[in-house]
Scaffold this motif. Structure first.
Motif, PDB file in Angstrom:
ATOM      1  N   GLN A   1       7.359  -7.641 -15.121  1.00 10.90           N
ATOM      2  CA  GLN A   1       7.865  -7.578 -13.691  1.00 10.90           C
ATOM      3  C   GLN A   1       7.921  -6.079 -13.382  1.00 10.90           C
ATOM      4  N   PRO A   2       8.504  -5.218 -14.056  1.00  7.32           N
ATOM      5  CA  PRO A   2       8.519  -3.740 -13.454  1.00  7.32           C
ATOM      6  C   PRO A   2       7.117  -3.188 -13.036  1.00  7.32           C
ATOM      7  N   PHE A   3       6.057  -3.712 -13.864  1.00 11.37           N
ATOM      8  CA  PHE A   3       4.633  -3.306 -13.647  1.00 11.37           C
ATOM      9  C   PHE A   3       4.196  -3.869 -12.400  1.00 11.37           C
ATOM     10  N   ILE A   4       4.361  -5.029 -12.283  1.00  9.09           N
ATOM     11  CA  ILE A   4       4.244  -5.920 -11.028  1.00  9.09           C
ATOM     12  C   ILE A   4       4.542  -5.080  -9.742  1.00  9.09           C
ATOM     13  N   GLU A   5       6.250  -4.780  -9.943  1.00  9.26           N
ATOM     14  CA  GLU A   5       6.776  -4.405  -8.655  1.00  9.26           C
ATOM     15  C   GLU A   5       6.314  -2.960  -8.392  1.00  9.26           C
ATOM     16  N   ASN A   6       5.747  -2.017  -9.326  1.00 14.87           N
ATOM     17  CA  ASN A   6       5.341  -0.849  -8.894  1.00 14.87           C
ATOM     18  C   ASN A   6       4.140  -1.078  -8.298  1.00 14.87           C
ATOM     19  N   ILE A   7       3.324  -2.181  -8.833  1.00 10.88           N
ATOM     20  CA  ILE A   7       1.975  -2.168  -8.006  1.00 10.88           C
ATOM     21  C   ILE A   7       2.049  -2.688  -6.587  1.00 10.88           C
ATOM     22  N   GLN A   8       3.035  -3.621  -6.301  1.00  9.28           N
ATOM     23  CA  GLN A   8       3.438  -4.026  -5.059  1.00  9.28           C
ATOM     24  C   GLN A   8       3.698  -2.775  -4.244  1.00  9.28           C
ATOM     25  N   GLU A   9       4.899  -1.871  -4.671  1.00 10.28           N
ATOM     26  CA  GLU A   9       5.158  -0.955  -3.816  1.00 10.28           C
ATOM     27  C   GLU A   9       4.211   0.136  -3.657  1.00 10.28           C
ATOM     28  N   THR A  10       3.261   0.254  -4.640  1.00  8.27           N
ATOM     29  CA  THR A  10       2.044   1.321  -4.029  1.00  8.27           C
ATOM     30  C   THR A  10       1.148   0.678  -3.120  1.00  8.27           C
ATOM     31  N   ILE A  11       0.879  -0.705  -3.130  1.00  7.28           N
ATOM     32  CA  ILE A  11       0.148  -1.278  -2.255  1.00  7.28           C
ATOM     33  C   ILE A  11       0.754  -1.320  -0.880  1.00  7.28           C
ATOM     34  N   LYS A  12       1.898  -1.598  -0.795  1.00  8.36           N
ATOM     35  CA  LYS A  12       2.995  -1.560   0.471  1.00  8.36           C
ATOM     36  C   LYS A  12       2.692  -0.077   1.134  1.00  8.36           C
ATOM     37  N   GLN A  13       2.967   0.896   0.192  1.00  4.85           N
ATOM     38  CA  GLN A  13       3.087   2.094   0.772  1.00  4.85           C
ATOM     39  C   GLN A  13       1.502   2.774   1.270  1.00  4.85           C
ATOM     40  N   SER A  14       0.517   2.113   0.615  1.00  6.63           N
ATOM     41  CA  SER A  14      -0.672   2.445   1.067  1.00  6.63           C
ATOM     42  C   SER A  14      -1.276   1.720   2.276  1.00  6.63           C
ATOM     43  N   GLU A  15      -0.669   0.574   2.570  1.00  9.03           N
ATOM     44  CA  GLU A  15      -0.953  -0.142   3.529  1.00  9.03           C
ATOM     45  C   GLU A  15      -0.221   0.575   4.853  1.00  9.03           C
ATOM     46  N   GLY A  16       0.887   1.007   4.545  1.00  8.80           N
ATOM     47  CA  GLY A  16       1.840   1.532   5.537  1.00  8.80           C
ATOM     48  C   GLY A  16       1.150   2.735   5.814  1.00  8.80           C
ATOM     49  N   GLY A  17       0.566   3.717   4.996  1.00  8.20           N
ATOM     50  CA  GLY A  17      -0.033   4.874   5.274  1.00  8.20           C
ATOM     51  C   GLY A  17      -1.470   4.602   6.266  1.00  8.20           C
ATOM     52  N   LEU A  18      -2.024   3.609   5.997  1.00  7.06           N
ATOM     53  CA  LEU A  18      -3.293   3.144   6.840  1.00  7.06           C
ATOM     54  C   LEU A  18      -2.858   3.139   8.099  1.00  7.06           C
ATOM     55  N   LYS A  19      -1.680   2.209   8.218  1.00  5.43           N
ATOM     56  CA  LYS A  19      -1.105   1.811   9.590  1.00  5.43           C
ATOM     57  C   LYS A  19      -0.943   3.060  10.703  1.00  5.43           C
ATOM     58  N   ASN A  20      -0.154   3.989   9.653  1.00  8.75           N
ATOM     59  CA  ASN A  20       0.232   5.290  10.386  1.00  8.75           C
ATOM     60  C   ASN A  20      -0.944   6.471  10.702  1.00  8.75           C
ATOM     61  N   ALA A  21      -1.967   5.831  10.015  1.00 14.17           N
ATOM     62  CA  ALA A  21      -2.844   7.006   9.929  1.00 14.17           C
ATOM     63  C   ALA A  21      -3.614   7.205  11.342  1.00 14.17           C
TER      64      ALA A  21
END
Length: 217
Positions: free
Chosen positions: A197-217
């Motif tokens: 679960q922590p592995f999955i949650e960390n992956i999810q958070e990383t992808i979420k941050q990455s998608e947020g970064g792309l939207k704000n770019a």
């Protein structure tokens, strides 16, 4: 200590996956060494990565030889493996399409012959459309089939369309998108939940941050 086993497809999906894992602190330094090894331990010894054929990732995970894995949506649909599909990782994007010679009237055919490496995906798609077809299973060079009269059209994965164009074929119908997915063995998801679960949650958070970064770019 419970070791989490990860099945990855050799090639670009493995490279993108290892890069993603490194972003959450799961590092496989051995992966970058030149060798023919198929099993790698993470630097902290908590994870074990195995490299397999792309079409076999779901089989390893479904049968418990790996706890989690990264597989393309295309291979998951074709295998119908009984696994949890946990996260859309957003890379390895491509699309399923029906392709053939320009001007091919697929709707006008009563029972077209369709060649594909993905007979299940092909059959399911046309069944949903209520159209009868004859599916021909091929293992490679699918583009040849309509050129030599083996089939009327093909169903295949399309990335840039370059291979189709070079062989005189065009996309006749887009079907749906595919991308890499993080999958989990159903039993491991429960019995090794504290580690997975922590592995999955960390992956999810990383992808979420990455998608947020792309939207704000």
């Amino acid at each position: 200590m419970e070791v989490i086993k990860i099945a990855l497809a050799k090639g670009r999906l493995a490279e993108k996956s290892v890069e993603l894992f490194e972003s959450i602190g799961v590092v496989f330094s051995e992966f970058y060494e030149e060798s023919r090894k198929l099993i790698f331990k993470s630097d902290d010894q908590k994870f074990e990565m195995i490299l397999v054929k792309a079409t076999d990732v779901a089989t390893y995970v479904e049968n418990g030889a790996a706890d989690i894995g990264v597989a393309g949506k295309d291979t998951l649909l074709e295998s119908a493996a009984d696994v949890y599909e946990v996260i859309d990782l957003g890379f390895g994007k491509c699309r399923f399409a029906v392709a053939g010679k320009e001007g091919t009237d697929l709707d006008g055919m009563i029972k077209p012959r369709i060649a594909s490496k993905y007979p299940k995906v092909t059959t399911d798609y046309f069944e949903q459309k209520g159209k009868q077809i004859e599916t021909i299973k091929l293992n490679g060079s699918v583009e040849l089939a309509p050129l030599v009269g083996l089939s009327d059209v093909i169903v295949d994965i399309v990335e840039t369309g370059g291979t189709l164009k070079e062989n005189g074929l065009v996309v006749l119908e887009d079907m749906f998108q595919s991308s890499a997915r993080l999958i989990s063995n159903k039993a491991s998801f429960k019995t090794k939940g504290e580690a997975i679960q922590p592995f999955i949650e960390n992956i999810q958070e990383t992808i979420k941050q990455s998608e947020g970064g792309l939207k704000n770019a």
